[in-house]
Design a protein around this motif. Structure first.
Motif, PDB file in Angstrom:
ATOM      1  N   THR A 147      29.809  64.682  41.612  1.00  0.00           N
ATOM      2  CA  THR A 147      28.949  63.623  41.757  1.00  0.00           C
ATOM      3  C   THR A 147      29.743  62.209  41.253  1.00  0.00           C
ATOM      4  O   THR A 147      29.910  61.173  41.697  1.00  0.00           O
ATOM      5  N   GLY A 148      30.707  62.339  40.334  1.00  0.00           N
ATOM      6  CA  GLY A 148      31.827  61.483  39.852  1.00  0.00           C
ATOM      7  C   GLY A 148      32.783  61.056  40.888  1.00  0.00           C
ATOM      8  O   GLY A 148      33.078  60.163  40.914  1.00  0.00           O
ATOM      9  N   VAL A 149      33.315  62.483  41.602  1.00  0.00           N
ATOM     10  CA  VAL A 149      33.990  61.899  42.797  1.00  0.00           C
ATOM     11  C   VAL A 149      33.494  61.280  43.966  1.00  0.00           C
ATOM     12  O   VAL A 149      34.029  60.264  44.367  1.00  0.00           O
ATOM     13  N   LEU A 150      32.173  61.606  44.082  1.00  0.00           N
ATOM     14  CA  LEU A 150      31.435  60.574  45.420  1.00  0.00           C
ATOM     15  C   LEU A 150      31.069  59.157  44.956  1.00  0.00           C
ATOM     16  O   LEU A 150      31.205  58.546  45.654  1.00  0.00           O
ATOM     17  N   LEU A 151      30.946  59.194  43.654  1.00  0.00           N
ATOM     18  CA  LEU A 151      30.800  57.383  43.228  1.00  0.00           C
ATOM     19  C   LEU A 151      32.037  56.899  43.370  1.00  0.00           C
ATOM     20  O   LEU A 151      31.939  55.918  43.753  1.00  0.00           O
ATOM     21  N   VAL A 152      33.065  57.483  42.936  1.00  0.00           N
ATOM     22  CA  VAL A 152      34.305  56.739  43.043  1.00  0.00           C
ATOM     23  C   VAL A 152      34.795  56.630  44.515  1.00  0.00           C
ATOM     24  O   VAL A 152      35.233  55.334  45.057  1.00  0.00           O
ATOM     25  N   TRP A 153      34.769  57.574  45.108  1.00  0.00           N
ATOM     26  CA  TRP A 153      34.676  57.588  46.677  1.00  0.00           C
ATOM     27  C   TRP A 153      33.971  56.498  47.445  1.00  0.00           C
ATOM     28  O   TRP A 153      34.585  55.780  48.133  1.00  0.00           O
ATOM     29  N   GLY A 154      32.568  56.407  47.093  1.00  0.00           N
ATOM     30  CA  GLY A 154      31.619  55.581  47.601  1.00  0.00           C
ATOM     31  C   GLY A 154      32.153  54.043  47.181  1.00  0.00           C
ATOM     32  O   GLY A 154      32.183  53.230  48.136  1.00  0.00           O
ATOM     33  N   ILE A 155      32.475  53.638  46.180  1.00  0.00           N
ATOM     34  CA  ILE A 155      32.820  52.339  45.520  1.00  0.00           C
ATOM     35  C   ILE A 155      34.042  52.035  46.339  1.00  0.00           C
ATOM     36  O   ILE A 155      34.263  50.893  46.870  1.00  0.00           O
ATOM     37  N   ARG A 156      35.126  52.880  46.601  1.00  0.00           N
ATOM     38  CA  ARG A 156      36.304  52.470  47.524  1.00  0.00           C
ATOM     39  C   ARG A 156      36.043  52.439  48.906  1.00  0.00           C
ATOM     40  O   ARG A 156      36.536  51.563  49.621  1.00  0.00           O
ATOM     41  N   VAL A 157      35.004  53.082  49.437  1.00  0.00           N
ATOM     42  CA  VAL A 157      34.680  52.826  50.875  1.00  0.00           C
ATOM     43  C   VAL A 157      33.986  51.495  51.003  1.00  0.00           C
ATOM     44  O   VAL A 157      34.234  50.720  51.926  1.00  0.00           O
ATOM     45  N   PHE A 158      32.906  51.479  50.029  1.00  0.00           N
ATOM     46  CA  PHE A 158      32.160  49.865  50.146  1.00  0.00           C
ATOM     47  C   PHE A 158      32.490  49.021  49.004  1.00  0.00           C
ATOM     48  O   PHE A 158      32.192  48.663  48.173  1.00  0.00           O
ATOM     49  N   ILE A 159      33.832  48.654  49.097  1.00  0.00           N
ATOM     50  CA  ILE A 159      34.689  47.946  48.261  1.00  0.00           C
ATOM     51  C   ILE A 159      34.006  46.524  47.798  1.00  0.00           C
ATOM     52  O   ILE A 159      34.363  46.254  46.790  1.00  0.00           O
ATOM     53  N   THR A 160      33.290  46.069  48.761  1.00  0.00           N
ATOM     54  CA  THR A 160      32.720  44.667  48.406  1.00  0.00           C
ATOM     55  C   THR A 160      31.360  44.773  47.596  1.00  0.00           C
ATOM     56  O   THR A 160      30.746  43.914  47.130  1.00  0.00           O
ATOM     57  N   ASN A 161      30.740  46.050  47.616  1.00  0.00           N
ATOM     58  CA  ASN A 161      29.406  46.406  47.023  1.00  0.00           C
ATOM     59  C   ASN A 161      29.429  47.458  46.256  1.00  0.00           C
ATOM     60  O   ASN A 161      28.995  48.548  46.946  1.00  0.00           O
ATOM     61  N   ALA A 162      29.391  47.372  44.889  1.00  0.00           N
ATOM     62  CA  ALA A 162      29.472  48.553  44.076  1.00  0.00           C
ATOM     63  C   ALA A 162      28.319  49.427  44.110  1.00  0.00           C
ATOM     64  O   ALA A 162      28.209  50.731  43.876  1.00  0.00           O
TER      65      ALA A 162
END
Length: 381
Positions: free
Chosen positions: A308-323
């Protein structure tokens, strides 16, 4: 803002919403089943309400956080957990239990996106990944606490939930005092289209991975404790110890941010996927052996929080303009998968038994390894 001023109350809020309000249900489920006369299928349906309400509230929280800032949603998360746990502690029947489950499950969806936004606003950029993954690991502390509580209270599940209710109220007060009151809406308003995954590079693999991981983990969260209880001659403290092991090893998942920095996002994801799939298969191999069961619990605990930590970081990097959206999308799809997986698990177990069902869910987990982030994402690391 000081790192610990935001992270510590964040860890406790995630601990009570995810660990106590949501995932402790699987630990207490056998006693609840016996007390309220629920079948495995009904148990699966009730459990799915945790994830279903989560799906609704994480969308709500993501949207409101982007316009109004994180404070309101964080406090609402604590209030929802408080109400849900209180209802579960006094429930006279399945219907009131289901209502409590809806509030308890909804609290988790309300909590995740605003903490991501709060970190992006008030924590220095070079410490944000670490802050996100440590707040996320609060789930583990909550799970370990719920296991310890079950050992002390044995089968008095209503009293257990009442104690959780009191703890949640205290955590709510802490966050009320800790989260800044400044309206940050202007800094959280994003360009039109940023609340959509359409056209966002890397969003489709993220969606598929999150959904499949959700399906593969649902059986373990809901039925692993029931599985070992029916398969072996376990004492009450050994059954609760199984849950404590999940929580204690889950704390190791807090180091996912550091491993991502060193080995890359793709490597971290594949490692976590292999471990979490192995946990179900290992448990199916020898559920009556306490050592094997505890090894399985340890594998599942560390790999779930890690992933879940990996998904969290992955998601923030994909949606870089919206944490908040970067957290909301993978966590929403994880929950959608758990809705599907939980309902199917109840049916699978009733039809084919625990061993076959857990092997099947382990195989589904293995499939997620091939859905992770591709190598180009390492450029951003």
């Amino acid at each position: 803002m000081n790192f610990s001023r935001l992270v510590l109350p964040g860890v406790t809020m995630i601990a009570v919403t995810y660990g106590l309000a949501r995932f402790s249900f699987g630990l207490l489920l056998p006693e609840i089943n016996q007390s309220l006369g629920m079948s495995e299928y009904i148990s699966g349906v009730i459990s799915s309400l945790f994830y279903l309400s989560y799906c609704f509230t994480i969308i709500l929280s993501t949207v409101i956080t982007t316009t109004d800032g994180p404070r309101r949603m964080i406090l609402l998360a604590g209030l929802s957990a408080f109400v849900g746990l209180l209802l579960m502690s006094i429930t006279p029947n399945v219907w009131v239990l289901a209502l409590g489950v809806i509030f308890a499950g909804g609290s988790t969806g309300l909590a995740s996106p605003p903490y991501g936004a709060a970190i992006s606003l008030w924590i220095n950029e070079d410490r944000q990944a670490k802050a996100n993954t440590w707040i996320n690991s609060g789930t583990s502390f909550g799970i370990a606490l719920s296991g310890a509580g079950a050992i002390l209270l044995i089968s008095n599940w209503r009293l257990t939930y009442l104690i959780y209710t009191i703890l949640t109220f205290l955590v709510l007060i802490w966050n009320f005092k800790a989260i800044p009151q400044d309206r940050m809406g202007s800094r959280l308003t994003f360009k039109k289209g940023d609340l959509s995954i359409k056209g966002v590079k890397g969003s489709i693999p993220l969606v598929l991975a999150s959904l499949t991981l959700g399906i593969s983990t649902a059986a373990f969260w809901t039925f692993s404790r029931s599985f070992i209880e029916t398969a072996g001659d376990y004492s009450n403290w050994q059954l609760s110890g199984f849950w404590v092991i999940i929580g204690l090893f889950g704390v190791l998942g807090g180091f996912s941010g550091s491993l991502i920095e060193k080995g890359g996002l793709s490597f971290a994801y594949k490692l976590g996927g292999l471990l979490i799939a192995s946990s179900s298969i290992v448990l199916a191999a020898a559920p009556g052996n306490v050592l094997i069961a505890y090894v399985s619990a340890g594998l599942f605990g560390c790999s779930y929080i890690f992933l879940t930590g990996v998904l969290l970081v992955w998601g923030i990097r994909v949606f870089i303009t919206n944490a908040s959206l970067g957290i909301g999308v993978p966590f929403l799809l994880l929950a959608v998968g758990q809705v599907i997986g939980s309902i199917l698990a109840g049916w699978f177990i009733g039809t084919y038994g625990y061993v076959t069902s857990f092997i099947f869910y382990g195989i589904v987990g293995m499939a997620t390894v091939f859905m992770g982030p591709k190598r180009p994402l390492l450029i951003q690391e």
